[in-house]
Design a protein around this motif. Sequence first.
Motif, PDB file in Angstrom:
ATOM      1  N   ASP A 150      -9.969 -68.481 -27.252  1.00  0.00           N
ATOM      2  CA  ASP A 150      -8.878 -69.186 -26.578  1.00  0.00           C
ATOM      3  C   ASP A 150      -9.393 -70.525 -26.042  1.00  0.00           C
ATOM      4  N   PRO A 151      -8.863 -71.659 -26.498  1.00  0.00           N
ATOM      5  CA  PRO A 151      -9.362 -72.954 -26.023  1.00  0.00           C
ATOM      6  C   PRO A 151      -9.142 -73.188 -24.537  1.00  0.00           C
ATOM      7  N   ARG A 152      -8.287 -72.373 -23.921  1.00  0.00           N
ATOM      8  CA  ARG A 152      -8.017 -72.532 -22.481  1.00  0.00           C
ATOM      9  C   ARG A 152      -8.875 -71.588 -21.633  1.00  0.00           C
ATOM     10  N   ALA A 153      -9.750 -70.825 -22.274  1.00  0.00           N
ATOM     11  CA  ALA A 153     -10.520 -69.811 -21.557  1.00  0.00           C
ATOM     12  C   ALA A 153     -11.507 -70.440 -20.578  1.00  0.00           C
ATOM     13  N   ARG A 154     -11.836 -69.674 -19.517  1.00  0.00           N
ATOM     14  CA  ARG A 154     -12.889 -70.106 -18.596  1.00  0.00           C
ATOM     15  C   ARG A 154     -14.217 -70.084 -19.349  1.00  0.00           C
ATOM     16  N   VAL A 155     -15.031 -71.079 -19.109  1.00  0.00           N
ATOM     17  CA  VAL A 155     -16.311 -71.164 -19.802  1.00  0.00           C
ATOM     18  C   VAL A 155     -17.410 -71.540 -18.818  1.00  0.00           C
ATOM     19  N   VAL A 156     -18.621 -71.182 -19.178  1.00  0.00           N
ATOM     20  CA  VAL A 156     -19.796 -71.546 -18.395  1.00  0.00           C
ATOM     21  C   VAL A 156     -20.050 -73.049 -18.543  1.00  0.00           C
ATOM     22  N   ALA A 157     -20.482 -73.684 -17.460  1.00  0.00           N
ATOM     23  CA  ALA A 157     -20.775 -75.113 -17.496  1.00  0.00           C
ATOM     24  C   ALA A 157     -21.849 -75.404 -18.538  1.00  0.00           C
ATOM     25  N   PRO A 158     -21.729 -76.522 -19.281  1.00  0.00           N
ATOM     26  CA  PRO A 158     -22.746 -76.859 -20.293  1.00  0.00           C
ATOM     27  C   PRO A 158     -24.156 -76.905 -19.714  1.00  0.00           C
ATOM     28  N   GLU A 159     -24.297 -77.360 -18.478  1.00  0.00           N
ATOM     29  CA  GLU A 159     -25.626 -77.430 -17.849  1.00  0.00           C
ATOM     30  C   GLU A 159     -26.211 -76.035 -17.640  1.00  0.00           C
ATOM     31  N   VAL A 160     -25.355 -75.078 -17.271  1.00  0.00           N
ATOM     32  CA  VAL A 160     -25.821 -73.700 -17.090  1.00  0.00           C
ATOM     33  C   VAL A 160     -26.210 -73.098 -18.437  1.00  0.00           C
ATOM     34  N   CYS A 161     -25.398 -73.357 -19.464  1.00  0.00           N
ATOM     35  CA  CYS A 161     -25.739 -72.874 -20.812  1.00  0.00           C
ATOM     36  C   CYS A 161     -27.086 -73.436 -21.258  1.00  0.00           C
ATOM     37  N   TRP A 162     -27.306 -74.725 -21.021  1.00  0.00           N
ATOM     38  CA  TRP A 162     -28.569 -75.347 -21.426  1.00  0.00           C
ATOM     39  C   TRP A 162     -29.748 -74.702 -20.692  1.00  0.00           C
ATOM     40  N   ALA A 163     -29.588 -74.492 -19.401  1.00  0.00           N
ATOM     41  CA  ALA A 163     -30.671 -73.888 -18.616  1.00  0.00           C
ATOM     42  C   ALA A 163     -30.956 -72.467 -19.098  1.00  0.00           C
ATOM     43  N   TRP A 164     -29.909 -71.681 -19.384  1.00  0.00           N
ATOM     44  CA  TRP A 164     -30.106 -70.319 -19.883  1.00  0.00           C
ATOM     45  C   TRP A 164     -30.818 -70.329 -21.234  1.00  0.00           C
ATOM     46  N   ASP A 165     -30.387 -71.219 -22.120  1.00  0.00           N
ATOM     47  CA  ASP A 165     -31.015 -71.292 -23.440  1.00  0.00           C
ATOM     48  C   ASP A 165     -32.495 -71.654 -23.338  1.00  0.00           C
ATOM     49  N   ARG A 166     -32.849 -72.545 -22.412  1.00  0.00           N
ATOM     50  CA  ARG A 166     -34.252 -72.910 -22.207  1.00  0.00           C
ATOM     51  C   ARG A 166     -35.042 -71.714 -21.687  1.00  0.00           C
ATOM     52  N   LEU A 167     -34.476 -70.985 -20.758  1.00  0.00           N
ATOM     53  CA  LEU A 167     -35.152 -69.793 -20.238  1.00  0.00           C
ATOM     54  C   LEU A 167     -35.339 -68.760 -21.338  1.00  0.00           C
ATOM     55  N   LEU A 168     -34.311 -68.569 -22.147  1.00  0.00           N
ATOM     56  CA  LEU A 168     -34.385 -67.578 -23.210  1.00  0.00           C
ATOM     57  C   LEU A 168     -35.422 -67.978 -24.253  1.00  0.00           C
ATOM     58  N   ALA A 169     -35.450 -69.257 -24.606  1.00  0.00           N
ATOM     59  CA  ALA A 169     -36.367 -69.732 -25.643  1.00  0.00           C
ATOM     60  C   ALA A 169     -37.823 -69.639 -25.212  1.00  0.00           C
ATOM     61  N   THR A 170     -38.074 -69.696 -23.913  1.00  0.00           N
ATOM     62  CA  THR A 170     -39.450 -69.672 -23.406  1.00  0.00           C
ATOM     63  C   THR A 170     -39.814 -68.342 -22.759  1.00  0.00           C
ATOM     64  N   ASP A 171     -38.942 -67.328 -22.879  1.00  0.00           N
ATOM     65  CA  ASP A 171     -39.173 -66.037 -22.221  1.00  0.00           C
ATOM     66  C   ASP A 171     -39.452 -66.227 -20.741  1.00  0.00           C
TER      67      ASP A 171
END
Length: 261
Positions: A150-171
């Motif tokens: 749904d294009p109107r759905a609530r979504v996580v902020a791009p900055e939070v997504c980026w931070a999570w992806d960095r944490l995940l990539a580096t364990d």
Amino acid sequence: MSAEYVSVQPPVALRGRVLRLLGYREHASAPRRRRQPAAGGVALILGLHPLTLSGPALGTATADAFVGAPSDTWVLTEFTGPQAGVQVDLTPAAAFTVLGGRALRGGAVPRLDELHDPTLAALPARLAAEPTWAGRFALVNALLAERLLDPRARVVAPEVCWAWDRLLATDGRVGVAELAAGTGWSKRHLQSRFRDQVGLTPGTARRVLRFGRAAGLVGRGSDPLAGIAAACGYADQAHLTREFRALASCDVQGGCPVRGR
């Protein structure tokens, strides 16, 4: 103990956000207990029979359908007799969209009927009325697609997504200051937004993801514990041992049974 497990890939449009769909049917003539260690992912349990849960963050509770939120502590599950349902493994970002931030309170195990979401709360009964696994997965996928696409759905902020992806990539081997710098936010603002949308602070997420990598290496049984501690960023083997006791309630040197379904 008898058991049947059916694991399927989510539809292409949902992959990367929905990690796994698992149908399960079990029957235990004696109490069956599992240890669920600290984890950064989210498990949506659409269960059809009551399960007893216990742990430091919740005491003892009984639930059938609930959310296993990101957590820095462990939970024990126990049942006797029948168990059946569908488990949906989600990324934190997908869980925020599907379930809302109320479901992502670190260490909590909210029941679906506590989320003020009638459509979601009614889903287990619909699964119980459906006779086939294919039909059950279709019901679950329809709800996930409706919310995630749904294009109107609530979504996580791009900055939070980026931070999570960095944490995940580096364990978990990246500092909070570095994460804040990468987002352009202050550490305090990052911590607040990250906690609201992921369920843990960045610092706690670092700890949980580091533990997840260590648990995987310990599970292989071929590497010395001192080497695992060094590879995962622990100060020493004693530090690794303390973290296993805190996050999984078991002794890493005793063949800790860290597992789920």
